[in-house]
Design a protein around this motif. Sequence first.
Motif, mmCIF file in Angstrom:
data_model
loop_
_atom_site.group_PDB
_atom_site.id
_atom_site.type_symbol
_atom_site.label_atom_id
_atom_site.label_comp_id
_atom_site.label_asym_id
_atom_site.label_seq_id
_atom_site.Cartn_x
_atom_site.Cartn_y
_atom_site.Cartn_z
ATOM 1 N N GLN A 170 41.068 29.734 45.211
ATOM 2 C CA GLN A 170 41.903 29.717 46.405
ATOM 3 C C GLN A 170 43.281 30.292 46.104
ATOM 4 N N ILE A 171 43.836 29.942 44.951
ATOM 5 C CA ILE A 171 45.144 30.467 44.557
ATOM 6 C C ILE A 171 45.078 31.988 44.409
ATOM 7 N N LEU A 172 44.003 32.475 43.791
ATOM 8 C CA LEU A 172 43.831 33.915 43.602
ATOM 9 C C LEU A 172 43.732 34.637 44.937
ATOM 10 N N CYS A 173 42.960 34.064 45.865
ATOM 11 C CA CYS A 173 42.810 34.680 47.187
ATOM 12 C C CYS A 173 44.124 34.697 47.955
ATOM 13 N N GLU A 174 44.878 33.622 47.868
ATOM 14 C CA GLU A 174 46.164 33.556 48.564
ATOM 15 C C GLU A 174 47.140 34.595 48.000
ATOM 16 N N ARG A 175 47.156 34.721 46.694
ATOM 17 C CA ARG A 175 48.043 35.709 46.069
ATOM 18 C C ARG A 175 47.654 37.128 46.447
ATOM 19 N N GLY A 176 46.364 37.341 46.646
ATOM 20 C CA GLY A 176 45.887 38.669 46.998
ATOM 21 C C GLY A 176 45.854 38.929 48.483
ATOM 22 N N GLY A 177 46.314 37.957 49.299
ATOM 23 C CA GLY A 177 46.311 38.116 50.747
ATOM 24 C C GLY A 177 44.910 38.193 51.325
ATOM 25 N N LEU A 178 43.986 37.388 50.770
ATOM 26 C CA LEU A 178 42.574 37.468 51.158
ATOM 27 C C LEU A 178 42.034 36.146 51.688
ATOM 28 N N SER A 179 42.877 35.351 52.296
ATOM 29 C CA SER A 179 42.454 34.023 52.747
ATOM 30 C C SER A 179 42.054 33.971 54.216
ATOM 31 N N GLY A 180 42.208 35.080 54.945
ATOM 32 C CA GLY A 180 41.943 35.064 56.377
ATOM 33 C C GLY A 180 40.482 35.262 56.729
ATOM 34 N N GLU A 181 40.178 34.978 57.998
ATOM 35 C CA GLU A 181 38.812 35.126 58.508
ATOM 36 C C GLU A 181 38.352 36.577 58.416
ATOM 37 N N SER A 182 39.256 37.506 58.618
ATOM 38 C CA SER A 182 38.893 38.925 58.583
ATOM 39 C C SER A 182 38.635 39.422 57.165
ATOM 40 N N ASP A 183 38.972 38.597 56.184
ATOM 41 C CA ASP A 183 38.806 38.993 54.783
ATOM 42 C C ASP A 183 37.498 38.485 54.185
ATOM 43 N N ARG A 184 36.644 37.873 55.000
ATOM 44 C CA ARG A 184 35.475 37.186 54.447
ATOM 45 C C ARG A 184 34.571 38.100 53.633
ATOM 46 N N GLU A 185 34.294 39.296 54.140
ATOM 47 C CA GLU A 185 33.353 40.168 53.435
ATOM 48 C C GLU A 185 33.947 40.705 52.140
ATOM 49 N N GLU A 186 35.206 41.123 52.170
ATOM 50 C CA GLU A 186 35.813 41.598 50.934
ATOM 51 C C GLU A 186 35.975 40.451 49.943
ATOM 52 N N ARG A 187 36.244 39.253 50.459
ATOM 53 C CA ARG A 187 36.318 38.085 49.578
ATOM 54 C C ARG A 187 34.970 37.844 48.885
ATOM 55 N N ALA A 188 33.891 38.064 49.624
ATOM 56 C CA ALA A 188 32.561 37.914 49.028
ATOM 57 C C ALA A 188 32.340 38.956 47.940
ATOM 58 N N ARG A 189 32.751 40.196 48.201
ATOM 59 C CA ARG A 189 32.596 41.243 47.176
ATOM 60 C C ARG A 189 33.375 40.868 45.913
ATOM 61 N N ILE A 190 34.592 40.391 46.111
ATOM 62 C CA ILE A 190 35.420 40.008 44.964
ATOM 63 C C ILE A 190 34.799 38.818 44.235
ATOM 64 N N GLY A 191 34.276 37.857 44.992
ATOM 65 C CA GLY A 191 33.619 36.713 44.370
ATOM 66 C C GLY A 191 32.430 37.137 43.522
ATOM 67 N N ILE A 192 31.660 38.112 44.018
ATOM 68 C CA ILE A 192 30.526 38.637 43.257
ATOM 69 C C ILE A 192 31.021 39.406 42.041
ATOM 70 N N ASP A 193 32.082 40.202 42.221
ATOM 71 C CA ASP A 193 32.689 40.906 41.096
ATOM 72 C C ASP A 193 33.083 39.942 39.981
ATOM 73 N N LEU A 194 33.589 38.793 40.363
ATOM 74 C CA LEU A 194 34.031 37.787 39.403
ATOM 75 C C LEU A 194 32.853 37.079 38.742
ATOM 76 N N VAL A 195 31.893 36.646 39.537
ATOM 77 C CA VAL A 195 30.922 35.694 39.034
ATOM 78 C C VAL A 195 29.822 36.342 38.190
ATOM 79 N N ILE A 196 29.462 37.593 38.472
ATOM 80 C CA ILE A 196 28.389 38.206 37.669
ATOM 81 C C ILE A 196 28.800 38.337 36.199
ATOM 82 N N PRO A 197 29.933 38.970 35.879
ATOM 83 C CA PRO A 197 30.304 39.027 34.456
ATOM 84 C C PRO A 197 30.543 37.640 33.859
ATOM 85 N N SER A 198 31.098 36.737 34.653
ATOM 86 C CA SER A 198 31.377 35.405 34.134
ATOM 87 C C SER A 198 30.104 34.677 33.728
ATOM 88 N N VAL A 199 29.059 34.799 34.540
ATOM 89 C CA VAL A 199 27.782 34.160 34.197
ATOM 90 C C VAL A 199 27.196 34.800 32.937
#
Length: 440
Positions: A114-143
């Motif tokens: 949540q902190i990362l999304c807020e800093r990146g200006g990605l907390s809004g309803e219109s940001d849902r799809e890009e937030r999902a892309r970023i979440g996938i970008d994060l979680v695949i290498p992490s796993v």
Amino acid sequence: MNETPEAGPPDGGPKASAHGAEDRAGWACPVPPGHPAAALLTGHAVRTRCAAVTDHVAAGASGLFTWHPERIPAVADYVATTIRQRYPDLNVPYHSRWRHFESGGPGEKRDRWQILCERGGLSGESDREERARIGIDLVIPSVLLDAGAGPGWRYRDPASDLSLTRSEGLGVASFDLFARGGFSAESGQPLRADAERLRRIDASTIATAFQVAQHNPLVGLEGRAGLLRRLGEVAQATPAVFGTPARLGNLYDYLKAHAVDGQIEAGYVLTTLLVALGPVWPGRISLEGVSLGDCWRHPACTDGLVPFHKLTQWLTYSLLEPLEDAGLKVTGLEALTGLPEYRNGGLLFDFELMVPRDPGFAAATHTVDEPVIVEWRALTVTGLDLVAASVREALGLSAADFPLARVLEGGTWAAGRRIAAKRRPGGPPPFEIDSDGTVF
């Protein structure tokens, strides 16, 4: 119903998008339609093959383990107690990498995402799809970086000065590396995971990010870096799923294009990952030129092959939250299985659901391909299904309300850590497995 990836894309293929998730090369995944390996790249194959091994052991035909299902109620009681202690309202989240990103002090959580999304200006309803892309970008290498760290490694979180170990430490270390742009090839856009950057990651990059030193060794350092490099190479070679230029987050667009009425089946997500990312895993057993990944030999199955796909299933569980945040409903969670690793499997071993015939088994260090480890993992998959059913009964919940993803989190994984801490100083698993950082 979502069509399975090995059958090729539905009519029209994945839709072109501004984010590059376009089927430019036809069906570019590495397993051709109708290939015999496809039957092993499903959750159903994991469950049924593990059941065959369990039947073999239950019949007394194994020289490695004995099977004691009468101990299921005791395991389930312990797990149900653990769930009530951790989640008194029984509102248990999914078992996923996201829990490790929340690691804080004792009894505390830090919402780093949540902190990362807020800093990146990605907390809004219109940001849902890009937030999902970023979440996938994060979680695949992490796993892929989540294999066991070893007993001597820890990560000091710069933001909190907390010292984190095991999966929590690995999760936060990989989160911090991502947040600093460690997986991005785009200047000024740190929150991405691009194939071009992943292909260049070496062991020294991981060592620096994970604070590895002589006094702070990390198991499987070269193996982890190799996985990320192969991830970049495979993503770049699979534009049908990851777009051009290849970005891991474009997987969201691919899955959205294959959704039906905004719904996508968990089994479809798993098989997509197994097919698209299969070449990422080191060459072990191959079937007609296709590497089977986390699949091993055991005589209980007709063809001698038992798949587990532990890290890919863990990744599938970890994709549920970003996909659902973007508005995709993931259905059919029962297609996924329990994860056969040292916490879940250690729990069942410590409760003597499976008992080794060799009294010296726990004192030795084993390799992942040993039949005794393959058998223990298969018994773990079956045992987790049985424990989950008994836990739901104890809690008065249905499978629909409390899927395996919640039982694991609440749950068997936490209970495995809890019983290990009671049985052995420092809480290590009941026996050691020599890992190269690519299985557990």
